[in-house]
Write a protein that holds these residues in place. Structure first.
Motif, PDB file in Angstrom:
ATOM      1  N   LEU A  95      48.929 -17.787  23.699  1.00  0.00           N
ATOM      2  CA  LEU A  95      49.447 -19.133  23.930  1.00  0.00           C
ATOM      3  C   LEU A  95      48.420 -20.095  24.500  1.00  0.00           C
ATOM      4  CD1 LEU A  95      52.991 -18.353  25.415  1.00  0.00           C
ATOM      5  CD2 LEU A  95      52.468 -19.250  23.144  1.00  0.00           C
ATOM      6  N   ASN A  96      47.395 -19.569  25.187  1.00  0.00           N
ATOM      7  CA  ASN A  96      46.497 -20.450  25.939  1.00  0.00           C
ATOM      8  C   ASN A  96      45.035 -20.414  25.512  1.00  0.00           C
ATOM      9  OD1 ASN A  96      48.422 -21.404  28.191  1.00  0.00           O
ATOM     10  ND2 ASN A  96      48.652 -19.179  28.252  1.00  0.00           N
ATOM     11  N   ALA A  97      44.661 -19.446  24.683  1.00  0.00           N
ATOM     12  CA  ALA A  97      43.250 -19.293  24.326  1.00  0.00           C
ATOM     13  C   ALA A  97      42.694 -20.500  23.579  1.00  0.00           C
ATOM     14  CB  ALA A  97      43.051 -18.025  23.496  1.00  0.00           C
ATOM     15  N   HIS A  98      43.573 -21.246  22.894  1.00  0.00           N
ATOM     16  CA  HIS A  98      43.085 -22.410  22.137  1.00  0.00           C
ATOM     17  C   HIS A  98      42.473 -23.479  23.041  1.00  0.00           C
ATOM     18  CE1 HIS A  98      47.039 -23.817  23.487  1.00  0.00           C
ATOM     19  NE2 HIS A  98      46.570 -25.030  23.318  1.00  0.00           N
ATOM     20  N   GLU A  99      42.800 -23.431  24.342  1.00  0.00           N
ATOM     21  CA  GLU A  99      42.246 -24.408  25.276  1.00  0.00           C
ATOM     22  C   GLU A  99      40.818 -24.059  25.697  1.00  0.00           C
ATOM     23  OE1 GLU A  99      44.653 -25.292  28.699  1.00  0.00           O
ATOM     24  OE2 GLU A  99      46.523 -25.037  27.603  1.00  0.00           O
ATOM     25  N   LEU A 100      40.415 -22.804  25.504  1.00  0.00           N
ATOM     26  CA  LEU A 100      39.101 -22.363  25.977  1.00  0.00           C
ATOM     27  C   LEU A 100      37.977 -23.086  25.256  1.00  0.00           C
ATOM     28  CD1 LEU A 100      39.871 -18.562  26.179  1.00  0.00           C
ATOM     29  CD2 LEU A 100      39.071 -19.940  28.121  1.00  0.00           C
ATOM     30  N   ARG A 101      37.034 -23.567  26.019  1.00  0.00           N
ATOM     31  CA  ARG A 101      35.856 -24.170  25.409  1.00  0.00           C
ATOM     32  C   ARG A 101      34.940 -23.062  24.906  1.00  0.00           C
ATOM     33  NH1 ARG A 101      31.403 -23.606  28.480  1.00  0.00           N
ATOM     34  NH2 ARG A 101      31.538 -23.427  30.753  1.00  0.00           N
ATOM     35  N   ALA A 102      34.008 -23.402  24.047  1.00  0.00           N
ATOM     36  CA  ALA A 102      33.043 -22.415  23.558  1.00  0.00           C
ATOM     37  C   ALA A 102      32.268 -21.856  24.747  1.00  0.00           C
ATOM     38  CB  ALA A 102      32.090 -23.068  22.564  1.00  0.00           C
ATOM     39  N   GLY A 103      32.232 -20.539  24.848  1.00  0.00           N
ATOM     40  CA  GLY A 103      31.568 -19.912  25.980  1.00  0.00           C
ATOM     41  C   GLY A 103      32.486 -19.652  27.157  1.00  0.00           C
ATOM     42  N   GLY A 104      33.774 -19.952  26.986  1.00  0.00           N
ATOM     43  CA  GLY A 104      34.735 -19.679  28.046  1.00  0.00           C
ATOM     44  C   GLY A 104      34.945 -18.190  28.252  1.00  0.00           C
ATOM     45  N   VAL A 105      35.731 -17.856  29.257  1.00  0.00           N
ATOM     46  CA  VAL A 105      35.910 -16.459  29.652  1.00  0.00           C
ATOM     47  C   VAL A 105      37.391 -16.124  29.772  1.00  0.00           C
ATOM     48  CG1 VAL A 105      35.689 -14.890  31.632  1.00  0.00           C
ATOM     49  CG2 VAL A 105      33.705 -16.141  30.813  1.00  0.00           C
TER      50      VAL A 105
END
Length: 577
Positions: free
Chosen positions: A81-91
């Motif tokens: 549900l939330n991974a789409h918010e991660l920026r490139a290089g997020g954790v």
């Protein structure tokens, strides 16, 4: 090093997401960082996905960040549900128990940590929130002793053994993730905060604190999301000042009790959400007709009916302005910051008594429940102004009644408390004469209506509108209310960087509408965009009706239960411009 970072934790409601966020953010607050939080939760006690997102910065922000740096996941659903918010290089720090997998296309690093297993080794899976917190803290390279201090304060009442186990859970989570990552992540190292003391609270707590400072000594209310925290706060605080909270059987009883207590001279408030406000409408009319002070807080949520009890919306505006039958004077004010929640509550009590009218403090779920930093409050500036409250009424002739509703130049009559010598008068919800006796006389009726409605003409609260406009001519004027103010401010800053001459107005007095204050800015703007969380453009309609300029006004509406993101506002403005 970076100046800001966004962190989110997600899981099933009831498995420690809230406590993890609380301790993590409390420790960051101790270091002096500015924090802005948002809670996404289900309308049930246990179960259903929930997440808490925190924006951590060396500078103040009043908006949710567009993207996400670190996601802590207790289950696969939280990732999905939330991974789409991660920026490139997020954790993503995820519990290894459920064999976490990143969705296709998500460019992030996954650190599976045996969060539940470590907690169970220490005696209970309940401590997995501390394992997860320790892992997050370690990746940021922040001093562990500060976090441990927050843990000690959270669990200290349960005894040193519990504190020791939770500290150990933090340590093990930290050690495990550092081994996976090869040490703290340099790209996530935050610049040092200013270290200054800041308050860290939700809007509901600030409203509760403001009511205490204003001299409120009784709250009558019925629990309802998202207003209940005001009641819970005052249950703890009011008894220390000789006051109390009464949980009534419903909102009708709550508002009528508040009217009765105010009539008796006790500063009293009630708080609810849209469904409760609907039940209060007839009684609000009673307060208007009897000219009895009354303070109500409406924490807006998704409607109609039960609607979305735990989601963001700003759709009660029309109900607050027009909801009562007949015509009465009332004041509706809309705080936009945590500080506003405090100071505006004080002002609500003063205005209510000075003008003897109902005052509704209009907040929304994001402002009410979003925990955020604010500067220390100025208690010395608080003044309690009770208006024309008479303690020594003039001696009356035999059988003469006190003119409680006397016609005066400003429309506000003197009032007395029950039992005051020479203060005897009638109180009734039907039309009445100056002493309160029922009257259907046509001339008296018109004079009484003019008297009541005339009381608030020209009334302006402190900062009725809040303005940011640094150009003589504005390409675009952005207008909002409540929690949208910070989001609009951030979008406006980006537009300025693009060379768009922008201005911003946050409307803080909804009724009576501050037409004279707003009109000059509408005149200067080529285009106006009104940002609000409802489907029918209620704020824009108020602007058009009271100030005009409908040919310039455009709507940006969001009513899916989520707050605006700065990027959404920025993008809409770029398309319009």
């Amino acid at each position: 090093m970076i100046s800001q970072l966004s962190w989110k934790i997600g899981g099933q409601q009831g498995e420690g997401v809230e406590s993890t966020d609380r301790i993590f953010s409390t420790a960051l607050n101790r270091l002096g960082y500015y924090l802005y939080g948002y809670r996404h939760f289900s309308s049930r006690i246990k179960g259903g996905h929930t997440n808490n997102k925190i924006r951590i910065s060396t500078k103040p922000h009043r908006a949710i960040s567009d993207d996400l740096d670190i996601l802590v996941a207790f289950d696969q659903e939280s990732i999905d549900l939330n991974a789409h918010e991660l920026r490139a290089g997020g954790v993503v720090v995820a519990d290894a128990k459920f064999n976490p997998v990143l969705p296709e296309g998500v460019e992030a690093r996954l650190f599976p940590v045996p969060i539940t297993s470590i907690a169970e080794e220490l005696g209970t899976s309940l401590m997995k929130n501390m394992v997860a917190s320790g892992a997050s803290w370690a990746l940021l390279g922040l001093p562990l002793e500060v976090f441990n201090k927050a843990v000690e304060e959270e669990f200290g009442r349960k005894g040193p053994a519990i504190v020791e186990k939770n500290v150990e859970a933090v340590k093990r989570g930290s050690e495990f993730v550092l081994e996976l990552a090869g040490g703290p992540l340099e790209e996530f190292r935050l610049e040092a905060a200013d270290g200054k003391q800041k308050l860290f609270m939700i809007g509901n707590e600030a409203i509760g604190l403001g009511s205490v400072a204003a001299g409120c000594r009784l709250m009558s209310a019925y629990p309802i999301t998202p207003a209940s925290e005001i009641m819970e706060y005052l249950i703890k605080k009011l008894p220390k000042f000789g006051g109390t909270v009464v949980q009534t059987e419903d909102e009708i009883a709550a508002v009528t009790m508040a009217i009765g207590a105010n009539y008796a001279g006790v500063r009293t408030m009630t708080a609810s959400a849209g469904p409760g406000l609907s039940l209060m409408m007839e009684a609000i009319g009673l307060a208007g007709m009897t000219e009895t002070p009354l303070v109500i807080v409406d924490t807006q949520r998704g409607g109609p009916s039960t609607g979305l009890p735990t989601k963001q919306e700003q759709s009660d505006l029309n109900a607050m302005v027009y909801g009562t039958h007949g015509e009465i004077p009332k004041v509706v004010i809309a705080p936009a910051t945590i500080e506003d929640c405090f100071y505006d509550t004080v002002e609500a009590f003063n205005v209510s008594e000075q003008y003897q009218v109902p005052v509704i403090v209009m907040t929304d779920l994001q402002l009410s429940l979003g925990k955020q930093s604010c500067e220390p409050l100025d208690y010395e500036s608080i003044k309690i102004e009770r208006g024309k409250l008479v303690h020594d009424a003039l001696e009356l002739e035999p059988n003469e009644l006190f003119k409680r509703y006397e016609f005066t130049e400003d429309g506000v009559s003197s009032r007395v408390l029950p039992g005051e010598k020479y203060g005897l008068h009638h109180v009734t919800g039907v039309e009445h004469d100056e002493s309160g006796r029922p009257s259907e006389n046509a001339v008296n009726r018109q004079k009484m209506m003019d008297k009541r409605l005339g009381k608030i003409k020209g009334l302006q609260i402190r900062d009725a509108i809040r303005v940011e406009a640094h150009h003589e001519e504005l390409d675009l004027l952005l207008i909002g209310m409540g929690s949208t103010g910070g989001t609009i401010d951030e979008a406006r800053a980006r537009l300025e960087q693009d060379g768009v001459a922008t201005g911003q107005v946050t409307i803080r007095q909804i009724h009576p509408f501050p037409t004279d204050l707003l009109a000059p800015y509408l005149e200067r703007a080529k285009k106006v965009i009104v940002v609000e969380n409802n489907a029918t453009a209620q704020l824009a309609s108020q602007i058009k009706m009271n100030a005009g300029y409908g040919n310039k006004i455009h709507h940006l509406l969001k009513y899916d239960g989520n707050p605006f993101l700065p990027l959404e506002v920025y993008t809409a403005c770029k398309e319009l411009n």
